[in-house]
Design an enzyme around this catalytic site. Structure first.
Site, PDB file in Angstrom:
ATOM      1  N   GLY A   8       0.834  -1.189   0.000  1.00 37.80           N
ATOM      2  CA  GLY A   8       0.000   0.000   0.000  1.00 37.80           C
ATOM      3  C   GLY A   8       0.868   1.239   0.000  1.00 37.80           C
ATOM      4  O   GLY A   8       2.097   1.163  -0.025  1.00 37.80           O
ATOM      5  N   HIS A   9       0.207   2.347   0.037  1.00 37.29           N
ATOM      6  CA  HIS A   9       0.874   3.643  -0.034  1.00 37.29           C
ATOM      7  C   HIS A   9       1.518   4.006   1.300  1.00 37.29           C
ATOM      8  O   HIS A   9       0.901   3.867   2.357  1.00 37.29           O
ATOM      9  CB  HIS A   9      -0.132   4.711  -0.454  1.00 37.29           C
ATOM     10  CG  HIS A   9      -0.644   4.501  -1.846  1.00 37.29           C
ATOM     11  ND1 HIS A   9      -1.621   3.572  -2.140  1.00 37.29           N
ATOM     12  CD2 HIS A   9      -0.288   5.082  -3.010  1.00 37.29           C
ATOM     13  CE1 HIS A   9      -1.856   3.602  -3.440  1.00 37.29           C
ATOM     14  NE2 HIS A   9      -1.063   4.516  -3.996  1.00 37.29           N
TER      15      HIS A   9
END
Length: 146
Positions: A8-9
């Site tokens: 994920g970010h």
């Protein structure tokens, strides 16, 4: 056995892995692969490639990513398209990760994903709805006592 790659970010996948460790302890074959600002999809694909090297060949692989259609999702999709032992779920959160960790030794990947679909609807709860149910149940109990 299902190995898990969380992506994920930013630091999200690292924090998610650490949080699951607070509950389940250290888990084998659970890899956090963050995607940082300034990195491109090719960099992330290289990170995935490195992570996959550490996973036993006989394991199925589940990518858990933060956002459907985001760069972590798109980068993983290229691996999944070429390897039937892999799949992915988007929208990961701590309850979903804990469910995966508790079932990954007992279910095949497709069965685990089916469980996650059903479970994910239950993991999102609205407090006021629960309070209303409790209030209604308490009122019903009082009325029954009269």
């Amino acid at each position: 056995m299902i190995s898990v790659i969380i992506s994920g970010h930013g630091d999200f996948p690292i924090a998610l892995k650490e949080s699951s460790g607070m509950i389940f302890g250290e888990e084998n074959n659970l890899i956090a692969v963050p995607f940082f600002k300034g990195e491109g999809i090719q960099t992330l694909q290289e990170k995935y490639h490195q992570a996959l090297k550490d996973i036993p060949e006989e394991h199925e692989v589940l990518f858990l990513v933060d956002i459907f259609g985001g760069t972590p999702y798109n980068a993983a999709a290229s691996f999944i398209a070429e390897d039937q032992r892999m799949d992915m779920a988007a929208g990961v959160n701590l309850p979903i990760l804990l469910e995966v960790l508790s079932l990954r030794e007992h279910l095949a990947l497709k069965d685990l994903l089916n469980n996650l679909k059903a479970m994910s609807q239950q993991s999102f709860q609205v407090c006021s709805e629960h309070l209303e149910k409790v209030k209604t149940a308490n009122q019903d109990t009082r009325e029954d006592e009269l």
